[in-house]
Design a protein around this motif. Structure first.
Motif, PDB file in Angstrom:
ATOM      1  N   ASP A 252      25.715  14.116 -27.479  1.00 52.41           N
ATOM      2  CA  ASP A 252      25.844  12.664 -27.469  1.00 52.41           C
ATOM      3  C   ASP A 252      24.905  12.018 -28.486  1.00 52.41           C
ATOM      4  O   ASP A 252      25.213  10.971 -29.051  1.00 52.41           O
ATOM      5  CB  ASP A 252      25.518  12.112 -26.075  1.00 52.41           C
ATOM      6  CG  ASP A 252      26.559  12.523 -25.049  1.00 52.41           C
ATOM      7  OD1 ASP A 252      27.740  12.652 -25.417  1.00 52.41           O
ATOM      8  OD2 ASP A 252      26.186  12.723 -23.880  1.00 52.41           O
TER       9      ASP A 252
ATOM     10  N   GLY B 195      29.222  18.971 -27.602  1.00 51.59           N
ATOM     11  CA  GLY B 195      28.713  18.214 -26.462  1.00 51.59           C
ATOM     12  C   GLY B 195      27.443  17.445 -26.757  1.00 51.59           C
ATOM     13  O   GLY B 195      26.648  17.179 -25.846  1.00 51.59           O
TER      14      GLY B 195
ATOM     15  N   ASP C  72      30.712  16.151 -31.168  1.00 48.59           N
ATOM     16  CA  ASP C  72      31.465  16.019 -29.920  1.00 48.59           C
ATOM     17  C   ASP C  72      31.894  17.382 -29.400  1.00 48.59           C
ATOM     18  O   ASP C  72      31.841  17.642 -28.188  1.00 48.59           O
ATOM     19  CB  ASP C  72      32.691  15.133 -30.132  1.00 48.59           C
ATOM     20  CG  ASP C  72      32.332  13.675 -30.388  1.00 48.59           C
ATOM     21  OD1 ASP C  72      31.184  13.283 -30.113  1.00 48.59           O
ATOM     22  OD2 ASP C  72      33.207  12.931 -30.886  1.00 48.59           O
TER      23      ASP C  72
ATOM     24  N   LEU D 125      30.892  13.666 -36.618  1.00 47.81           N
ATOM     25  CA  LEU D 125      30.919  13.291 -35.203  1.00 47.81           C
ATOM     26  C   LEU D 125      31.834  14.209 -34.403  1.00 47.81           C
ATOM     27  O   LEU D 125      31.544  14.518 -33.236  1.00 47.81           O
ATOM     28  CB  LEU D 125      31.364  11.836 -35.047  1.00 47.81           C
ATOM     29  CG  LEU D 125      30.345  10.770 -35.434  1.00 47.81           C
ATOM     30  CD1 LEU D 125      30.921   9.379 -35.191  1.00 47.81           C
ATOM     31  CD2 LEU D 125      29.035  10.938 -34.662  1.00 47.81           C
ATOM     32  N   SER D 126      32.911  14.664 -35.019  1.00 44.68           N
ATOM     33  CA  SER D 126      33.806  15.604 -34.328  1.00 44.68           C
ATOM     34  C   SER D 126      33.091  16.917 -34.037  1.00 44.68           C
ATOM     35  O   SER D 126      33.279  17.522 -32.973  1.00 44.68           O
ATOM     36  CB  SER D 126      35.055  15.858 -35.173  1.00 44.68           C
ATOM     37  OG  SER D 126      35.848  14.695 -35.275  1.00 44.68           O
TER      38      SER D 126
ATOM     39  N   ARG E 125      24.145   7.297 -31.635  1.00 44.99           N
ATOM     40  CA  ARG E 125      24.275   8.750 -31.793  1.00 44.99           C
ATOM     41  C   ARG E 125      23.085   9.381 -32.527  1.00 44.99           C
ATOM     42  O   ARG E 125      22.861  10.587 -32.407  1.00 44.99           O
ATOM     43  CB  ARG E 125      25.559   9.098 -32.563  1.00 44.99           C
ATOM     44  CG  ARG E 125      26.853   8.542 -31.996  1.00 44.99           C
ATOM     45  CD  ARG E 125      27.166   9.070 -30.600  1.00 44.99           C
ATOM     46  NE  ARG E 125      27.350  10.514 -30.546  1.00 44.99           N
ATOM     47  CZ  ARG E 125      28.539  11.127 -30.704  1.00 44.99           C
ATOM     48  NH1 ARG E 125      29.624  10.410 -30.966  1.00 44.99           N
ATOM     49  NH2 ARG E 125      28.633  12.439 -30.588  1.00 44.99           N
TER      50      ARG E 125
END
Length: 264
Positions: free
Chosen positions: A90, A88, A85, A81-82, A114
């Motif tokens: 989502d 960018g 993120d 997820l990092s 997600r």
């Protein structure tokens, strides 16, 4: 947290597709599918901690070796997820092999907003009792990955002669180069992993790919995933654990699945 090494390819405006690798491999495990997938998708292939280009670094901030014995699939999912993120993203498609699939299944069950679609290749909701994984973690922490190199072809390939091909050599070289602490931490994650009671929470359209000659996660593992995930389709390929024997059928199966999935 130490960021995961990742490689981005494909059109910048293409639907994002995150690709997760199996234990002991690297982004190279997707090498035969990447050219085909990256024609239409913005592919993000990552390396697990201590694998490929990723530093070992602890998923949890508990020291500087990563050799904590308490790494979980949730920790690995947090690192993915990092990456998303940081780019960018989502929402994204996700496809993963073995442990990479487990990471994707965790994301789809715990972060459904997600994951637009999910593909689980030669994976499982539960990779067996923790004891053998803890034992392998201790072995690798003590002796490195060298003791695993002789048995890896039997675990990974249905035809051991594949080990002598370019694809086989790249995968075995990745295993030889894997940092012991990173490999052992991923073994700890597999030891603790059990998503069987959360499969029904996965709402993303899901493709389950099983290998008819997979000795590491035999077909009952794939059937359990397909039976437990509500919106799932099971495809069986003639291949072993990494699906390395079936590069074109795997690509075609993934492209059909992604073509039917909603755009992230």
């Amino acid at each position: 947290m130490t960021p995961l090494h990742h490689e981005v390819s494909g059109p910048a405006d293409g639907p994002p597709l995150v690709l997760g690798p199996s234990l002991g491999t690297s982004t190279a495990v997707w090498g035969q599918q990447l050219p085909g997938l990256s024609r239409d998708f913005r592919t993000i292939a990552y390396d697990l901690p201590g694998h490929g280009g990723s530093a070992t670094g602890p998923p949890r901030d508990t020291g500087d070796t990563g050799d904590t014995g308490d790494t979980t699939v949730a920790d690995l999912a947090g690192l993915v997820l990092s990456v998303a993120d940081g780019l960018g993203l989502d929402r994204f498609h996700y496809a993963g092999i073995s442990l990479g699939g487990a990471v994707g299944a965790h994301l789809a069950a715990h972060h459904p907003d997600r994951v637009a679609s999910l593909a689980l290749v030669c994976s499982s909701a539960h990779f067996g009792p923790p004891g053998p994984w803890r034992e392998r973690a201790r072995l690798v922490r003590d002796q490195g990955t060298a003791p695993l190199l002789d048995t890896a072809p039997d675990r990974w390939f249905s035809d051991e002669s594949l080990a002598a091909t370019g694809t086989g050599r790249r995968l075995l070289d990745a295993l030889a180069a894997t940092a012991p602490a990173g490999y052992a931490a991923c073994c700890d994650a597999l030891a603790a992993y059990d998503l069987r009671d959360r499969l029904a929470d996965i709402t993303a359209p899901t493709l389950v790919v099983g290998g008819s000659r997979d000795m590491a996660t035999p077909l009952p593992h794939a059937r359990e995933l397909a039976a437990g995930v509500p919106r799932s389709t099971l495809e069986v390929l003639e291949c072993g654990h990494l699906a390395a024997e079936a590069p074109s059928p795997l690509l075609e199966t993934l492209r059909r699945h992604l073509g039917r999935a909603p755009t992230p």
